[in-house]
Design a protein around this motif. Structure first.
Motif, PDB file in Angstrom:
ATOM      1  N   MET A   1      -8.374  14.220 -16.026  1.00  0.00           N
ATOM      2  CA  MET A   1      -7.768  13.628 -14.837  1.00  0.00           C
ATOM      3  C   MET A   1      -7.564  12.138 -15.092  1.00  0.00           C
ATOM      4  O   MET A   1      -8.416  11.457 -15.610  1.00  0.00           O
ATOM      5  N   GLN A   2      -6.428  11.644 -14.728  1.00  0.00           N
ATOM      6  CA  GLN A   2      -6.131  10.239 -14.902  1.00  0.00           C
ATOM      7  C   GLN A   2      -6.890   9.392 -13.885  1.00  0.00           C
ATOM      8  O   GLN A   2      -7.268   9.878 -12.816  1.00  0.00           O
ATOM      9  N   ILE A   3      -7.049   8.142 -14.225  1.00  0.00           N
ATOM     10  CA  ILE A   3      -7.742   7.203 -13.332  1.00  0.00           C
ATOM     11  C   ILE A   3      -7.039   7.136 -11.973  1.00  0.00           C
ATOM     12  O   ILE A   3      -7.695   7.146 -10.933  1.00  0.00           O
ATOM     13  N   VAL A   4      -5.716   7.077 -11.981  1.00  0.00           N
ATOM     14  CA  VAL A   4      -4.979   6.982 -10.712  1.00  0.00           C
ATOM     15  C   VAL A   4      -5.229   8.225  -9.858  1.00  0.00           C
ATOM     16  O   VAL A   4      -5.410   8.128  -8.645  1.00  0.00           O
ATOM     17  N   ALA A   6      -7.889  10.163  -9.917  1.00  0.00           N
ATOM     18  CA  ALA A   6      -9.270  10.091  -9.419  1.00  0.00           C
ATOM     19  C   ALA A   6      -9.371   9.101  -8.260  1.00  0.00           C
ATOM     20  O   ALA A   6     -10.043   9.372  -7.264  1.00  0.00           O
ATOM     21  N   PHE A   7      -8.701   7.963  -8.398  1.00  0.00           N
ATOM     22  CA  PHE A   7      -8.681   6.961  -7.336  1.00  0.00           C
ATOM     23  C   PHE A   7      -8.039   7.546  -6.074  1.00  0.00           C
ATOM     24  O   PHE A   7      -8.567   7.399  -4.969  1.00  0.00           O
ATOM     25  N   GLN A   8      -6.917   8.249  -6.237  1.00  0.00           N
ATOM     26  CA  GLN A   8      -6.236   8.866  -5.104  1.00  0.00           C
ATOM     27  C   GLN A   8      -7.131   9.887  -4.421  1.00  0.00           C
ATOM     28  O   GLN A   8      -7.216   9.909  -3.191  1.00  0.00           O
ATOM     29  N   ASN A   9      -7.804  10.700  -5.171  1.00  0.00           N
ATOM     30  CA  ASN A   9      -8.689  11.713  -4.586  1.00  0.00           C
ATOM     31  C   ASN A   9      -9.818  11.078  -3.784  1.00  0.00           C
ATOM     32  O   ASN A   9     -10.163  11.543  -2.702  1.00  0.00           O
ATOM     33  N   GLU A  10     -10.393  10.013  -4.322  1.00  0.00           N
ATOM     34  CA  GLU A  10     -11.496   9.344  -3.618  1.00  0.00           C
ATOM     35  C   GLU A  10     -11.005   8.661  -2.347  1.00  0.00           C
ATOM     36  O   GLU A  10     -11.639   8.742  -1.301  1.00  0.00           O
ATOM     37  N   ILE A  11      -9.851   7.989  -2.431  1.00  0.00           N
ATOM     38  CA  ILE A  11      -9.285   7.357  -1.231  1.00  0.00           C
ATOM     39  C   ILE A  11      -8.974   8.418  -0.181  1.00  0.00           C
ATOM     40  O   ILE A  11      -9.317   8.267   0.985  1.00  0.00           O
ATOM     41  N   ASP A  12      -8.333   9.495  -0.613  1.00  0.00           N
ATOM     42  CA  ASP A  12      -7.968  10.562   0.319  1.00  0.00           C
ATOM     43  C   ASP A  12      -9.210  11.123   1.006  1.00  0.00           C
ATOM     44  O   ASP A  12      -9.230  11.295   2.219  1.00  0.00           O
ATOM     45  N   CYS A  17     -11.786  11.248   6.299  1.00  0.00           N
ATOM     46  CA  CYS A  17     -12.995  11.380   7.115  1.00  0.00           C
ATOM     47  C   CYS A  17     -12.894  10.535   8.378  1.00  0.00           C
ATOM     48  O   CYS A  17     -13.369  10.929   9.439  1.00  0.00           O
ATOM     49  N   VAL A  18     -12.270   9.377   8.253  1.00  0.00           N
ATOM     50  CA  VAL A  18     -12.165   8.442   9.380  1.00  0.00           C
ATOM     51  C   VAL A  18     -10.856   8.630  10.144  1.00  0.00           C
ATOM     52  O   VAL A  18     -10.821   8.559  11.364  1.00  0.00           O
ATOM     53  N   PHE A  19      -9.778   8.892   9.412  1.00  0.00           N
ATOM     54  CA  PHE A  19      -8.445   9.031   9.991  1.00  0.00           C
ATOM     55  C   PHE A  19      -7.836  10.364   9.542  1.00  0.00           C
ATOM     56  O   PHE A  19      -7.014  10.403   8.625  1.00  0.00           O
ATOM     57  N   PRO A  20      -8.214  11.479  10.164  1.00  0.00           N
ATOM     58  CA  PRO A  20      -7.762  12.796   9.680  1.00  0.00           C
ATOM     59  C   PRO A  20      -6.257  13.039   9.772  1.00  0.00           C
ATOM     60  O   PRO A  20      -5.733  13.865   9.032  1.00  0.00           O
ATOM     61  N   ASP A  21      -5.549  12.308  10.613  1.00  0.00           N
ATOM     62  CA  ASP A  21      -4.112  12.550  10.786  1.00  0.00           C
ATOM     63  C   ASP A  21      -3.233  11.604   9.972  1.00  0.00           C
ATOM     64  O   ASP A  21      -2.007  11.686  10.054  1.00  0.00           O
ATOM     65  N   ILE A  22      -3.823  10.739   9.195  1.00  0.00           N
ATOM     66  CA  ILE A  22      -3.070   9.746   8.448  1.00  0.00           C
ATOM     67  C   ILE A  22      -2.337  10.405   7.279  1.00  0.00           C
ATOM     68  O   ILE A  22      -2.789  11.394   6.735  1.00  0.00           O
ATOM     69  N   LYS A  23      -1.198   9.860   6.914  1.00  0.00           N
ATOM     70  CA  LYS A  23      -0.459  10.329   5.753  1.00  0.00           C
ATOM     71  C   LYS A  23      -0.557   9.263   4.662  1.00  0.00           C
ATOM     72  O   LYS A  23      -0.378   8.083   4.926  1.00  0.00           O
ATOM     73  N   MET A  24      -0.828   9.724   3.435  1.00  0.00           N
ATOM     74  CA  MET A  24      -1.007   8.801   2.320  1.00  0.00           C
ATOM     75  C   MET A  24      -0.059   9.178   1.196  1.00  0.00           C
ATOM     76  O   MET A  24       0.173  10.352   0.939  1.00  0.00           O
ATOM     77  N   VAL A  55     -14.007   1.578  -2.032  1.00  0.00           N
ATOM     78  CA  VAL A  55     -13.674   2.533  -3.092  1.00  0.00           C
ATOM     79  C   VAL A  55     -13.407   1.791  -4.395  1.00  0.00           C
ATOM     80  O   VAL A  55     -13.926   2.152  -5.450  1.00  0.00           O
ATOM     81  N   TRP A  56     -12.592   0.745  -4.339  1.00  0.00           N
ATOM     82  CA  TRP A  56     -12.223   0.003  -5.548  1.00  0.00           C
ATOM     83  C   TRP A  56     -13.455  -0.637  -6.192  1.00  0.00           C
ATOM     84  O   TRP A  56     -13.664  -0.516  -7.397  1.00  0.00           O
ATOM     85  N   GLU A  57     -14.263  -1.307  -5.402  1.00  0.00           N
ATOM     86  CA  GLU A  57     -15.429  -2.012  -5.936  1.00  0.00           C
ATOM     87  C   GLU A  57     -16.567  -1.068  -6.301  1.00  0.00           C
ATOM     88  O   GLU A  57     -17.338  -1.368  -7.203  1.00  0.00           O
ATOM     89  N   GLY A  58     -16.661   0.070  -5.594  1.00  0.00           N
ATOM     90  CA  GLY A  58     -17.732   1.016  -5.852  1.00  0.00           C
ATOM     91  C   GLY A  58     -17.599   1.710  -7.195  1.00  0.00           C
ATOM     92  O   GLY A  58     -18.575   1.974  -7.882  1.00  0.00           O
ATOM     93  N   GLY A  59     -16.383   2.017  -7.569  1.00  0.00           N
ATOM     94  CA  GLY A  59     -16.138   2.603  -8.866  1.00  0.00           C
ATOM     95  C   GLY A  59     -16.641   4.022  -9.045  1.00  0.00           C
ATOM     96  O   GLY A  59     -16.654   4.538 -10.166  1.00  0.00           O
TER      97      GLY A  59
END
Length: 62
Positions: A1-4, A6-12, A17-24, A55-59
């Motif tokens: 899996m590419q870094i991008v 993995a980043f997308q999956n974590e952000i999603d 969890c906080v904004f279930p109706d948001i589109k990304m 997410v970015w800083e947590g890594g």
């Protein structure tokens, strides 16, 4: 899996969890662009910025 991906999956995961109706959308070009649609309040944007920074800083995604 590419870094991008993995980043997308974590952000999603974290944002939904906080904004279930948001589109990304993440667009992979010479630079990676993350877009969110469905925020109406400034306080929601501040919350989102905090999540993105965590997410970015947590890594934990790479």
């Amino acid at each position: 899996m590419q870094i991008v991906d993995a980043f997308q999956n974590e952000i999603d995961r974290r944002v939904k969890c906080v904004f279930p109706d948001i589109k990304m959308s993440i667009k992979k070009r010479s630079t990676t662009v993350v877009e969110f649609m469905g925020f109406n309040k400034e306080s929601d944007r501040e919350t989102l910025n905090g999540i993105l920074q965590e997410v970015w800083e947590g890594g934990s995604w790479h």
